[in-house]
Design a protein around this motif. Structure first.
Motif, PDB file in Angstrom:
ATOM      1  N   PRO A 165    -100.085 -84.064  38.506  1.00  0.00           N
ATOM      2  CA  PRO A 165    -101.151 -84.935  39.010  1.00  0.00           C
ATOM      3  C   PRO A 165    -102.413 -84.163  39.372  1.00  0.00           C
ATOM      4  O   PRO A 165    -102.376 -82.957  39.621  1.00  0.00           O
ATOM      5  CB  PRO A 165    -100.517 -85.540  40.267  1.00  0.00           C
ATOM      6  N   THR A 166    -103.515 -84.872  39.377  1.00  0.00           N
ATOM      7  CA  THR A 166    -104.765 -84.318  39.903  1.00  0.00           C
ATOM      8  C   THR A 166    -104.756 -84.481  41.419  1.00  0.00           C
ATOM      9  O   THR A 166    -103.941 -85.232  41.980  1.00  0.00           O
ATOM     10  CB  THR A 166    -105.974 -85.049  39.322  1.00  0.00           C
ATOM     11  N   ARG A 167    -105.660 -83.811  42.079  1.00  0.00           N
ATOM     12  CA  ARG A 167    -105.736 -83.952  43.540  1.00  0.00           C
ATOM     13  C   ARG A 167    -106.084 -85.389  43.918  1.00  0.00           C
ATOM     14  O   ARG A 167    -105.560 -85.935  44.897  1.00  0.00           O
ATOM     15  CB  ARG A 167    -106.773 -82.984  44.105  1.00  0.00           C
ATOM     16  N   ALA A 168    -106.950 -86.022  43.121  1.00  0.00           N
ATOM     17  CA  ALA A 168    -107.312 -87.415  43.398  1.00  0.00           C
ATOM     18  C   ALA A 168    -106.088 -88.326  43.259  1.00  0.00           C
ATOM     19  O   ALA A 168    -105.912 -89.288  44.027  1.00  0.00           O
ATOM     20  CB  ALA A 168    -108.418 -87.869  42.447  1.00  0.00           C
ATOM     21  N   GLU A 169    -105.234 -88.020  42.270  1.00  0.00           N
ATOM     22  CA  GLU A 169    -104.025 -88.818  42.077  1.00  0.00           C
ATOM     23  C   GLU A 169    -103.054 -88.639  43.240  1.00  0.00           C
ATOM     24  O   GLU A 169    -102.379 -89.589  43.653  1.00  0.00           O
ATOM     25  CB  GLU A 169    -103.346 -88.424  40.773  1.00  0.00           C
ATOM     26  N   VAL A 170    -102.960 -87.443  43.774  1.00  0.00           N
ATOM     27  CA  VAL A 170    -102.103 -87.199  44.937  1.00  0.00           C
ATOM     28  C   VAL A 170    -102.574 -88.044  46.117  1.00  0.00           C
ATOM     29  O   VAL A 170    -101.765 -88.674  46.819  1.00  0.00           O
ATOM     30  CB  VAL A 170    -102.111 -85.699  45.308  1.00  0.00           C
ATOM     31  N   ILE A 171    -103.874 -88.095  46.318  1.00  0.00           N
ATOM     32  CA  ILE A 171    -104.428 -88.904  47.408  1.00  0.00           C
ATOM     33  C   ILE A 171    -104.108 -90.384  47.190  1.00  0.00           C
ATOM     34  O   ILE A 171    -103.696 -91.095  48.111  1.00  0.00           O
ATOM     35  CB  ILE A 171    -105.944 -88.686  47.512  1.00  0.00           C
ATOM     36  N   GLY A 172    -104.280 -90.851  45.946  1.00  0.00           N
ATOM     37  CA  GLY A 172    -103.999 -92.251  45.631  1.00  0.00           C
ATOM     38  C   GLY A 172    -102.542 -92.611  45.809  1.00  0.00           C
ATOM     39  O   GLY A 172    -102.198 -93.698  46.300  1.00  0.00           O
ATOM     40  N   ARG A 173    -101.636 -91.689  45.433  1.00  0.00           N
ATOM     41  CA  ARG A 173    -100.207 -91.968  45.573  1.00  0.00           C
ATOM     42  C   ARG A 173     -99.814 -91.984  47.048  1.00  0.00           C
ATOM     43  O   ARG A 173     -98.927 -92.747  47.457  1.00  0.00           O
ATOM     44  CB  ARG A 173     -99.394 -90.930  44.805  1.00  0.00           C
ATOM     45  N   SER A 174    -100.439 -91.170  47.855  1.00  0.00           N
ATOM     46  CA  SER A 174    -100.169 -91.198  49.294  1.00  0.00           C
ATOM     47  C   SER A 174    -100.592 -92.536  49.895  1.00  0.00           C
ATOM     48  O   SER A 174     -99.898 -93.097  50.750  1.00  0.00           O
ATOM     49  CB  SER A 174    -100.906 -90.055  49.997  1.00  0.00           C
ATOM     50  N   PHE A 175    -101.725 -93.052  49.428  1.00  0.00           N
ATOM     51  CA  PHE A 175    -102.177 -94.366  49.885  1.00  0.00           C
ATOM     52  C   PHE A 175    -101.168 -95.441  49.486  1.00  0.00           C
ATOM     53  O   PHE A 175    -100.824 -96.331  50.274  1.00  0.00           O
ATOM     54  CB  PHE A 175    -103.551 -94.682  49.296  1.00  0.00           C
ATOM     55  N   GLN A 176    -100.671 -95.350  48.252  1.00  0.00           N
ATOM     56  CA  GLN A 176     -99.683 -96.319  47.762  1.00  0.00           C
ATOM     57  C   GLN A 176     -98.399 -96.237  48.585  1.00  0.00           C
ATOM     58  O   GLN A 176     -97.793 -97.262  48.935  1.00  0.00           O
ATOM     59  CB  GLN A 176     -99.392 -96.050  46.293  1.00  0.00           C
ATOM     60  N   LEU A 177     -97.970 -95.019  48.896  1.00  0.00           N
ATOM     61  CA  LEU A 177     -96.770 -94.841  49.700  1.00  0.00           C
ATOM     62  C   LEU A 177     -96.931 -95.500  51.067  1.00  0.00           C
ATOM     63  O   LEU A 177     -95.996 -96.125  51.590  1.00  0.00           O
ATOM     64  CB  LEU A 177     -96.471 -93.351  49.872  1.00  0.00           C
ATOM     65  N   GLY A 178     -98.116 -95.391  51.630  1.00  0.00           N
ATOM     66  CA  GLY A 178     -98.388 -96.037  52.905  1.00  0.00           C
ATOM     67  C   GLY A 178     -98.270 -97.551  52.833  1.00  0.00           C
ATOM     68  O   GLY A 178     -97.916 -98.203  53.825  1.00  0.00           O
ATOM     69  N   GLU A 179     -98.545 -98.137  51.666  1.00  0.00           N
ATOM     70  CA  GLU A 179     -98.398 -99.578  51.489  1.00  0.00           C
ATOM     71  C   GLU A 179     -96.931 -99.987  51.338  1.00  0.00           C
ATOM     72  O   GLU A 179     -96.525-101.068  51.773  1.00  0.00           O
ATOM     73  CB  GLU A 179     -99.176-100.042  50.253  1.00  0.00           C
ATOM     74  N   ILE A 180     -96.128 -99.128  50.715  1.00  0.00           N
ATOM     75  CA  ILE A 180     -94.737 -99.452  50.423  1.00  0.00           C
ATOM     76  C   ILE A 180     -93.832 -99.269  51.641  1.00  0.00           C
ATOM     77  O   ILE A 180     -92.910-100.056  51.878  1.00  0.00           O
ATOM     78  CB  ILE A 180     -94.228 -98.586  49.249  1.00  0.00           C
ATOM     79  N   LEU A 181     -94.078 -98.233  52.423  1.00  0.00           N
ATOM     80  CA  LEU A 181     -93.166 -97.861  53.508  1.00  0.00           C
ATOM     81  C   LEU A 181     -92.839 -98.980  54.502  1.00  0.00           C
ATOM     82  O   LEU A 181     -91.671 -99.120  54.904  1.00  0.00           O
ATOM     83  CB  LEU A 181     -93.723 -96.648  54.261  1.00  0.00           C
ATOM     84  N   PRO A 182     -93.803 -99.787  54.936  1.00  0.00           N
ATOM     85  CA  PRO A 182     -93.476-100.795  55.958  1.00  0.00           C
ATOM     86  C   PRO A 182     -92.338-101.730  55.576  1.00  0.00           C
ATOM     87  O   PRO A 182     -91.601-102.199  56.451  1.00  0.00           O
ATOM     88  CB  PRO A 182     -94.798-101.559  56.114  1.00  0.00           C
ATOM     89  N   ALA A 183     -92.151-102.000  54.284  1.00  0.00           N
ATOM     90  CA  ALA A 183     -91.097-102.927  53.865  1.00  0.00           C
ATOM     91  C   ALA A 183     -89.715-102.367  54.154  1.00  0.00           C
ATOM     92  O   ALA A 183     -88.747-103.127  54.304  1.00  0.00           O
ATOM     93  CB  ALA A 183     -91.228-103.217  52.367  1.00  0.00           C
ATOM     94  N   PHE A 184     -89.601-101.058  54.252  1.00  0.00           N
ATOM     95  CA  PHE A 184     -88.296-100.436  54.432  1.00  0.00           C
ATOM     96  C   PHE A 184     -88.097 -99.847  55.829  1.00  0.00           C
ATOM     97  O   PHE A 184     -86.974 -99.769  56.322  1.00  0.00           O
ATOM     98  CB  PHE A 184     -88.103 -99.328  53.392  1.00  0.00           C
ATOM     99  N   LEU A 185     -89.177 -99.435  56.467  1.00  0.00           N
ATOM    100  CA  LEU A 185     -89.042 -98.738  57.741  1.00  0.00           C
ATOM    101  C   LEU A 185     -88.593 -99.649  58.877  1.00  0.00           C
ATOM    102  O   LEU A 185     -87.995 -99.182  59.851  1.00  0.00           O
ATOM    103  CB  LEU A 185     -90.365 -98.062  58.110  1.00  0.00           C
ATOM    104  N   ALA A 186     -88.849-100.942  58.773  1.00  0.00           N
ATOM    105  CA  ALA A 186     -88.468-101.857  59.845  1.00  0.00           C
ATOM    106  C   ALA A 186     -86.965-101.809  60.113  1.00  0.00           C
ATOM    107  O   ALA A 186     -86.523-101.894  61.265  1.00  0.00           O
ATOM    108  CB  ALA A 186     -88.904-103.281  59.501  1.00  0.00           C
ATOM    109  N   ASN A 187     -86.171-101.660  59.043  1.00  0.00           N
ATOM    110  CA  ASN A 187     -84.718-101.639  59.191  1.00  0.00           C
ATOM    111  C   ASN A 187     -84.113-100.256  58.944  1.00  0.00           C
ATOM    112  O   ASN A 187     -82.897-100.125  58.869  1.00  0.00           O
ATOM    113  CB  ASN A 187     -84.074-102.627  58.212  1.00  0.00           C
TER     114      ASN A 187
END
Length: 367
Positions: free
Chosen positions: A285-307
């Motif tokens: 990945p490019t550095r910009a892609e790493v930043i974008g994937r981190s943002f995406q991970l932040g969107e996904i995590l709440p669905a699983f972290l609650a439980n």
């Protein structure tokens, strides 16, 4: 923090810790997936190593040998557990999250995050791209594994530092006498003697303090000296810039000693995947892609972290998957995403056998 999460997941299924696995794959890996969301019923169990390799008729059944899945007659597999496996594309997860029934409120979750979600590189390709021939890499692997036999993480670090110091000494002398594309053996008539004497002195000191990390004890000193000479001879075939790449790549056990029984080879830390000899999809990945994937991970995590009762993170550095140049950024972003998404505090525990320790492989020689 772990080195390999697949071992944990398979073991946890067998132990009955869960009966549903959701594997979220990154969009850069579309070439190995036919659907954005696939659900199947899987079984896991055990078999006697070396079972007959036949093509099953009714069920797909594989067993893993040396990181390769081989077909197995289903009747030879002693099934212990069955479980539901969902394979989901990252972008599809965001849509599934809108369905309140996808993750039931009473489901208990163990969330595992693999840092190679961001990308996969071949650590061996870095060596090959530097112009180090494959046969030299393989020869050095054999020679080093006959010289150094560390038994644990502590000795692994010492063995890596020992070779690193030799490379530093050879590189410093070679740089003063050579063009960057000239093999070090052709730069200085005395460099072979210098390199061997330097390495021998270091080895003698280490034998007194940590002799167990070498493959021979004091009664086999002649054999040990011969192995050291063979390593030095191979290293001097390289240019000083190639030696620098080799030093940065480092040296490690093929697998964590905790996960293995008996002898584990110690060699160049290039991981399992060589270019053109792996089924793995490589994606740097490019550095910009790493930043974008981190943002995406932040969107996904709440669905699983609650439980989620437990969150595990696998670095995937030893096996040569996670891009090492971005390791620190990736791990920091994952931890920051967890801190931001969790509504309660948590304790962070690092395995004592992590490659490179808490700080990571690239920081292993810095104190």
């Amino acid at each position: 923090m772990m080195q390999r999460n697949d071992v944990f997941v398979e073991g946890a299924v067998i132990a009955g810790l869960f009966d549903r696995v959701i594997w979220i794959w990154p969009s850069w890996d579309t070439g190995t997936h036919d659907e954005d969301h696939d659900i199947s019923q899987e079984e896991v169990g055990w078999t006697v190593h070396g079972g007959q390799k036949v093509t099953p008729e009714s069920r797909q059944c594989d067993y893993a040998v040396n990181n390769t899945d081989l077909p197995l007659d289903p009747s030879s597999c002693n099934v212990l557990r069955d479980y539901s496996l969902e394979v989901v594309r990252d972008k599809a997860v965001l849509q599934l999250m809108k369905d309140e029934d996808w993750i039931e409120p009473d489901e208990t979750i163990i969330l595992d995050i693999d840092e190679d979600f961001y990308g996969v590189e071949s650590a061996a390709a870095v060596l090959i791209n530097a112009g180090i021939p494959l046969h030299v890499i393989e020869r050095l692997d054999r020679q080093i594994s006959r010289l150094l036999c560390p038994r644990n993480t502590w000795e692994e670090n010492l063995a890596d530092l020992y070779i690193f110091n030799i490379l530093e000494a050879i590189t410093a002398r070679c740089m003063h006498h050579a063009h960057k594309n000239t093999p070090c053996k052709n730069t200085d008539g005395e460099i072979t003697v210098f390199a061997y004497n330097f390495a021998k002195k270091k080895m003698d000191n280490q034998l007194k303090l940590h002799g167990e990390m070498f493959c021979f004890d004091m009664t086999h000193q002649t054999n040990l000296n011969e192995q050291l000479q063979s390593v030095i001879t191979s290293l001097l075939e390289l240019t000083h810039s190639q030696l620098g790449v080799l030093a940065e790549t480092g040296f490690c056990l093929v697998s964590t000693s905790v996960l293995s029984e008996g002898y584990v080879p110690f060699q160049i830390c290039h991981g399992l995947n060589f270019p053109n000899s792996s089924k793995i999809t490589f994606h740097l990945p490019t550095r910009a892609e790493v930043i974008g994937r981190s943002f995406q991970l932040g969107e996904i995590l709440p669905a699983f972290l609650a439980n989620a009762k437990v969150v595990t993170i696998a670095r995937s550095i030893r096996d040569g998957y996670t891009p090492r140049r971005y390791f620190r950024t990736i791990e920091t972003d994952i931890l920051n995403s967890l801190y931001a998404s969790l509504k309660s505090s948590f304790s962070l525990l690092y395995s004592g056998d992590l490659l490179g320790g808490v700080k990571g492989w690239s920081q292993r020689h810095k104190h």
